[in-house]
Design a protein around this motif. Structure first.
Motif, PDB file in Angstrom:
ATOM      1  N   LEU A 106       0.826  -1.204   0.000  1.00 23.09           N
ATOM      2  CA  LEU A 106       0.000   0.000   0.000  1.00 23.09           C
ATOM      3  C   LEU A 106       0.861   1.254   0.000  1.00 23.09           C
ATOM      4  O   LEU A 106       0.557   2.237  -0.693  1.00 23.09           O
ATOM      5  CB  LEU A 106      -0.932  -0.003   1.210  1.00 23.09           C
ATOM      6  N   TRP A 107       1.976   1.216   0.785  1.00 28.76           N
ATOM      7  CA  TRP A 107       2.875   2.379   0.844  1.00 28.76           C
ATOM      8  C   TRP A 107       3.375   2.747  -0.549  1.00 28.76           C
ATOM      9  O   TRP A 107       3.514   3.943  -0.884  1.00 28.76           O
ATOM     10  CB  TRP A 107       4.081   2.067   1.736  1.00 28.76           C
ATOM     11  N   LEU A 108       3.646   1.726  -1.383  1.00 31.71           N
ATOM     12  CA  LEU A 108       4.192   1.964  -2.715  1.00 31.71           C
ATOM     13  C   LEU A 108       3.184   2.691  -3.601  1.00 31.71           C
ATOM     14  O   LEU A 108       3.543   3.624  -4.342  1.00 31.71           O
ATOM     15  CB  LEU A 108       4.598   0.633  -3.341  1.00 31.71           C
ATOM     16  N   TYR A 109       1.920   2.295  -3.508  1.00 31.08           N
ATOM     17  CA  TYR A 109       0.900   2.933  -4.339  1.00 31.08           C
ATOM     18  C   TYR A 109       0.650   4.381  -3.896  1.00 31.08           C
ATOM     19  O   TYR A 109       0.431   5.265  -4.737  1.00 31.08           O
ATOM     20  CB  TYR A 109      -0.393   2.125  -4.287  1.00 31.08           C
ATOM     21  N   VAL A 110       0.699   4.619  -2.589  1.00 29.89           N
ATOM     22  CA  VAL A 110       0.545   5.990  -2.091  1.00 29.89           C
ATOM     23  C   VAL A 110       1.716   6.845  -2.555  1.00 29.89           C
ATOM     24  O   VAL A 110       1.546   7.977  -3.042  1.00 29.89           O
ATOM     25  CB  VAL A 110       0.438   5.997  -0.553  1.00 29.89           C
ATOM     26  N   TYR A 111       2.919   6.315  -2.408  1.00 30.43           N
ATOM     27  CA  TYR A 111       4.124   7.025  -2.832  1.00 30.43           C
ATOM     28  C   TYR A 111       4.086   7.303  -4.330  1.00 30.43           C
ATOM     29  O   TYR A 111       4.400   8.412  -4.802  1.00 30.43           O
ATOM     30  CB  TYR A 111       5.339   6.171  -2.462  1.00 30.43           C
ATOM     31  N   LEU A 112       3.658   6.298  -5.112  1.00 31.47           N
ATOM     32  CA  LEU A 112       3.561   6.467  -6.557  1.00 31.47           C
ATOM     33  C   LEU A 112       2.562   7.550  -6.923  1.00 31.47           C
ATOM     34  O   LEU A 112       2.816   8.372  -7.826  1.00 31.47           O
ATOM     35  CB  LEU A 112       3.157   5.136  -7.200  1.00 31.47           C
ATOM     36  N   ALA A 113       1.430   7.594  -6.233  1.00 34.73           N
ATOM     37  CA  ALA A 113       0.420   8.619  -6.517  1.00 34.73           C
ATOM     38  C   ALA A 113       0.969  10.007  -6.218  1.00 34.73           C
ATOM     39  O   ALA A 113       0.749  10.955  -6.993  1.00 34.73           O
ATOM     40  CB  ALA A 113      -0.831   8.338  -5.691  1.00 34.73           C
ATOM     41  N   ILE A 114       1.689  10.158  -5.095  1.00 34.70           N
ATOM     42  CA  ILE A 114       2.274  11.465  -4.749  1.00 34.70           C
ATOM     43  C   ILE A 114       3.278  11.891  -5.813  1.00 34.70           C
ATOM     44  O   ILE A 114       3.284  13.045  -6.257  1.00 34.70           O
ATOM     45  CB  ILE A 114       2.933  11.391  -3.358  1.00 34.70           C
ATOM     46  N   CYS A 115       4.132  10.966  -6.240  1.00 32.51           N
ATOM     47  CA  CYS A 115       5.129  11.287  -7.264  1.00 32.51           C
ATOM     48  C   CYS A 115       4.466  11.660  -8.589  1.00 32.51           C
ATOM     49  O   CYS A 115       4.902  12.596  -9.272  1.00 32.51           O
ATOM     50  CB  CYS A 115       6.072  10.100  -7.463  1.00 32.51           C
ATOM     51  N   ALA A 116       3.403  10.938  -8.942  1.00 28.69           N
ATOM     52  CA  ALA A 116       2.707  11.232 -10.199  1.00 28.69           C
ATOM     53  C   ALA A 116       2.063  12.613 -10.156  1.00 28.69           C
ATOM     54  O   ALA A 116       2.116  13.372 -11.142  1.00 28.69           O
ATOM     55  CB  ALA A 116       1.657  10.157 -10.466  1.00 28.69           C
ATOM     56  N   LEU A 117       1.471  12.958  -9.030  1.00 27.74           N
ATOM     57  CA  LEU A 117       0.867  14.283  -8.894  1.00 27.74           C
ATOM     58  C   LEU A 117       1.930  15.374  -8.979  1.00 27.74           C
ATOM     59  O   LEU A 117       1.740  16.405  -9.634  1.00 27.74           O
ATOM     60  CB  LEU A 117       0.110  14.377  -7.573  1.00 27.74           C
ATOM     61  N   TYR A 118       3.062  15.143  -8.322  1.00 29.38           N
ATOM     62  CA  TYR A 118       4.145  16.135  -8.349  1.00 29.38           C
ATOM     63  C   TYR A 118       4.689  16.318  -9.767  1.00 29.38           C
ATOM     64  O   TYR A 118       4.874  17.454 -10.232  1.00 29.38           O
ATOM     65  CB  TYR A 118       5.272  15.701  -7.418  1.00 29.38           C
ATOM     66  N   LEU A 119       4.915  15.196 -10.477  1.00 35.74           N
ATOM     67  CA  LEU A 119       5.433  15.294 -11.837  1.00 35.74           C
ATOM     68  C   LEU A 119       4.417  15.949 -12.770  1.00 35.74           C
ATOM     69  O   LEU A 119       4.800  16.707 -13.674  1.00 35.74           O
ATOM     70  CB  LEU A 119       5.793  13.904 -12.358  1.00 35.74           C
ATOM     71  N   SER A 120       3.134  15.685 -12.555  1.00 38.86           N
ATOM     72  CA  SER A 120       2.100  16.319 -13.367  1.00 38.86           C
ATOM     73  C   SER A 120       2.112  17.830 -13.159  1.00 38.86           C
ATOM     74  O   SER A 120       2.018  18.607 -14.126  1.00 38.86           O
ATOM     75  CB  SER A 120       0.735  15.739 -13.013  1.00 38.86           C
ATOM     76  N   TYR A 121       2.226  18.240 -11.886  1.00 37.06           N
ATOM     77  CA  TYR A 121       2.299  19.668 -11.591  1.00 37.06           C
ATOM     78  C   TYR A 121       3.528  20.295 -12.246  1.00 37.06           C
ATOM     79  O   TYR A 121       3.448  21.367 -12.858  1.00 37.06           O
ATOM     80  CB  TYR A 121       2.338  19.867 -10.084  1.00 37.06           C
ATOM     81  N   GLN A 122       4.673  19.628 -12.124  1.00 34.53           N
ATOM     82  CA  GLN A 122       5.911  20.157 -12.698  1.00 34.53           C
ATOM     83  C   GLN A 122       5.841  20.223 -14.221  1.00 34.53           C
ATOM     84  O   GLN A 122       6.350  21.161 -14.840  1.00 34.53           O
ATOM     85  CB  GLN A 122       7.093  19.282 -12.276  1.00 34.53           C
ATOM     86  N   TYR A 123       5.193  19.224 -14.823  1.00 35.53           N
ATOM     87  CA  TYR A 123       5.061  19.204 -16.267  1.00 35.53           C
ATOM     88  C   TYR A 123       4.222  20.382 -16.762  1.00 35.53           C
ATOM     89  O   TYR A 123       4.588  21.074 -17.730  1.00 35.53           O
ATOM     90  CB  TYR A 123       4.429  17.881 -16.703  1.00 35.53           C
ATOM     91  N   ASN A 124       3.101  20.638 -16.089  1.00 40.61           N
ATOM     92  CA  ASN A 124       2.256  21.765 -16.485  1.00 40.61           C
ATOM     93  C   ASN A 124       2.969  23.091 -16.277  1.00 40.61           C
ATOM     94  O   ASN A 124       2.858  24.009 -17.100  1.00 40.61           O
ATOM     95  CB  ASN A 124       0.955  21.738 -15.677  1.00 40.61           C
ATOM     96  N   ALA A 125       3.710  23.185 -15.166  1.00 41.41           N
ATOM     97  CA  ALA A 125       4.473  24.406 -14.920  1.00 41.41           C
ATOM     98  C   ALA A 125       5.536  24.598 -15.987  1.00 41.41           C
ATOM     99  O   ALA A 125       5.798  25.724 -16.435  1.00 41.41           O
ATOM    100  CB  ALA A 125       5.114  24.356 -13.535  1.00 41.41           C
ATOM    101  N   HIS A 126       6.149  23.502 -16.409  1.00 39.87           N
ATOM    102  CA  HIS A 126       7.181  23.564 -17.444  1.00 39.87           C
ATOM    103  C   HIS A 126       6.585  24.042 -18.766  1.00 39.87           C
ATOM    104  O   HIS A 126       7.182  24.867 -19.474  1.00 39.87           O
ATOM    105  CB  HIS A 126       7.812  22.180 -17.612  1.00 39.87           C
ATOM    106  N   ARG A 127       5.407  23.544 -19.105  1.00 37.88           N
ATOM    107  CA  ARG A 127       4.755  23.952 -20.353  1.00 37.88           C
ATOM    108  C   ARG A 127       4.390  25.427 -20.334  1.00 37.88           C
ATOM    109  O   ARG A 127       4.566  26.137 -21.332  1.00 37.88           O
ATOM    110  CB  ARG A 127       3.497  23.112 -20.580  1.00 37.88           C
ATOM    111  N   LYS A 128       3.889  25.889 -19.183  1.00 38.23           N
ATOM    112  CA  LYS A 128       3.526  27.307 -19.093  1.00 38.23           C
ATOM    113  C   LYS A 128       4.760  28.198 -19.205  1.00 38.23           C
ATOM    114  O   LYS A 128       4.720  29.264 -19.803  1.00 38.23           O
ATOM    115  CB  LYS A 128       2.806  27.566 -17.773  1.00 38.23           C
ATOM    116  N   LYS A 129       5.861  27.739 -18.635  1.00 37.09           N
ATOM    117  CA  LYS A 129       7.099  28.519 -18.712  1.00 37.09           C
ATOM    118  C   LYS A 129       7.623  28.572 -20.138  1.00 37.09           C
ATOM    119  O   LYS A 129       8.123  29.603 -20.597  1.00 37.09           O
ATOM    120  CB  LYS A 129       8.144  27.894 -17.787  1.00 37.09           C
TER     121      LYS A 129
END
Length: 543
Positions: free
Chosen positions: A493-516
């Motif tokens: 379960l810890w792995l899936y929670v960690y994976l979800a957090i990482c995916a959300l962070y990368l999604s945020y960073q990706y959108n920020a990168h596109r806007k920049k």
């Protein structure tokens, strides 16, 4: 060969050296650094090729014995066996190639240092899901130093792999920062070293706590390791089977002097096919060896006056199963567990039910029928979850077996005779050892030719046999009064929670990168920018 591919080969060598044969386990903390340095700032396909080379060399160094098994058990010529090994290594290399593909994306969108915490989860997901005949984790390299593995009761062996990859990422980051002239940026590797120091300290304390717990029972166990050789295994005559039976009976008689509560024969310890109804009247006069020795096994179990478990093939109609047979003390009955997860090409041949000619196509390969249910056996109030060979490799299978009727001990019957005098039996022991910490239970591992072992809930090996020897391995097993571990209850379960957090962070960073890159939202500018980037990359590669 280019430097990048030399670094990939170095990763393969360092990784293989961390595992048996050599077991230079400290190398695992830096083994993947050369590969990651070689991949950095490389285009996608080049990263994947670098990873592929590293993965293929890793498998060749660790599972070289596959060719040995094919030659000495299945009669393959050496050239064909080596080709199969190279093909398998090339396939396994794709797991590292996949990591290379994800590695570039993670580094691109996670910022200067955040990738260090994100790349490990990608590695563990690949370790856990990539198909392999003999899967293993980076974390298994620490099996001789269980003090560093105690956190597996919360995060499993995958979590230990993640921590190891975190360390590799931290070292790679420090090397890259130094190359850029930022020699003072050692915070990340220092913090990682402190983390391991904390884990080792806590591990020592936790191991002491486990050993200090009151015990709810004590089980005296004796395991017979009859050491059937490869030559005997290949010789399928009744004479060789009778010789193996007589040797095992002699060792059993010697084991009785140790006054065990439980006697165990390994997988294949009964060298005939066990016929469940052979003691019935209609078979009383049958002289077929399978019937004769099945009756003898029934009689011997009754005469022992103790609980007895034996591994062997059982016959059901026209199909055989790989079974464990439990003969309760002083009872004329037997309980059966049939192996559910069969080894591909060893115990079942893919598509053989559709194409029956495949069943006899390769010498030494069999096609068994899988079982359908877990079993827990009660011996003097101690509940044993039984599994056979390959099954204890997988954390999810062991969790299910242990949670069936709330078992106390994990019992595994194994036959590693196929691998001869290679590192494979020690590798098999290695990948099973982590189950003890994950489940906080004893593992009783009974093998035909080694390596038999008793492993405590702390991951420490308490008694072990020699590979390739006839031995009786005995131990009084204290069963601690331990609650189910976090990992046993919740798994990954810890792995899936960690994976979800990482995916959300990368999604945020990706959108920020596109806007920049494109603050006005002009898609044409984005396309032109991407085209220019690709031209720049092509120019760098040509130069």
């Amino acid at each position: 060969m280019e430097m990048a591919y030399l670094l990939a080969v170095l990763t393969g060598i360092l990784t293989a050296a961390s595992f048996p044969l050599l077991e230079w386990w400290p190398l695992i903390f830096v083994a993947y650094v050369p590969m990651m340095i070689a991949m950095n700032e490389e285009p996608l396909m080049r990263r994947m090729r670098i990873g592929w080379v590293a993965g293929a060399v890793t498998l060749l160094g660790i599972q070289y014995w596959i060719s040995h098994t094919m030659v000495f058990l299945s009669g393959f010529p050496w050239w064909a066996a080596i080709l199969v090994l190279l093909g398998y290594a090339a396939t396994f290399g794709l797991s590292h190639a996949l990591f290379g593909a994800l590695y570039g994306l993670i580094r691109t969108y996670s910022g200067r240092a955040a990738w260090i915490a994100i790349a490990p989860v990608a590695w563990v997901i690949i370790e856990r899901t990539f198909p392999a005949l003999f899967p293993f984790y980076a974390g298994n390299a620490l099996f001789r130093t269980p003090v560093l593995m105690q956190s597996a009761e919360f995060i499993g062996i995958g979590g230990i792999s993640a921590l190891i990859m975190l360390t590799n990422c931290a070292v790679a980051h420090a090397v890259e920062e130094r190359a850029r002239g930022r020699a003072s940026d050692y915070f990340v590797p220092i913090a990682t070293s402190c983390l391991w120091l904390i884990l080792a300290t806590w591990g020592a304390v936790r191991m002491h706590q486990v050993w200090s717990l009151p015990t709810k029972s004590n089980l005296a166990v004796a395991m017979i390791q009859p050491n059937v050789s490869v030559a005997e295994k290949r010789d399928r005559t009744w004479v060789s089977r009778i010789e193996a039976w007589n040797r095992t009976i002699e060792m059993t008689e010697a084991a009785l002097s140790m006054s065990p509560d439980l006697l165990i024969w390994p997988e294949g310890g009964f060298p005939f096919q066990f016929i469940l109804d052979s003691k019935d009247t209609k078979y009383a006069n049958s002289q077929h060896p399978n019937h004769m020795y099945s009756r003898r096994l029934y009689k011997m179990a009754l005469d022992l006056n103790l609980d007895f478990i034996a591994g062997g093939l059982s016959r059901r109609g026209d199909r055989t199963r790989n079974s464990a047979m439990f003969f309760p003390r002083n009872e004329q009955r037997v309980e059966m567990y049939d192996k559910q997860h069969l080894l591909p090409f060893g115990e079942h041949i893919p598509f053989a039910d559709r194409f029956p000619s495949l069943k006899t196509a390769i010498q030494g390969m069999t096609h068994h029928e899988p079982g359908a249910a877990d079993h827990t056996w009660d011996i003097d109030g101690v509940r044993l979850a039984v599994g056979i060979c390959y099954e204890a490799i997988f954390p999810s299978i062991a969790r299910r077996q242990m949670n069936h009727n709330d078992a106390d001990v994990l019992l595994n019957l194994t036959n590693d005779v196929w691998f001869g005098d290679t590192a494979a039996p020690h590798l098999h022991l290695m990948v099973q050892q982590a189950r003890t910490i994950e489940m906080r239970s004893w593992l009783i591992r009974s093998t035909n030719s080694g390596v038999s072992a008793f492993i405590a809930p702390t991951g420490q090996i308490q008694a072990i046999g020699e590979q390739g020897s006839e031995e009786i391995i005995a131990l009084d097993v204290p069963i601690p009064n331990l609650p189910a571990s976090v990992y046993r209850r919740f798994g990954d379960l810890w792995l899936y929670v960690y994976l979800a957090i990482c995916a959300l962070y990368l999604s945020y960073q990706y959108n920020a990168h596109r806007k920049k890159e494109n603050p006005t939202g002009n898609l044409t500018n984005v396309t032109l920018s991407m085209d220019q980037t690709e031209r720049d990359v092509d120019e760098v590669e040509r130069s």
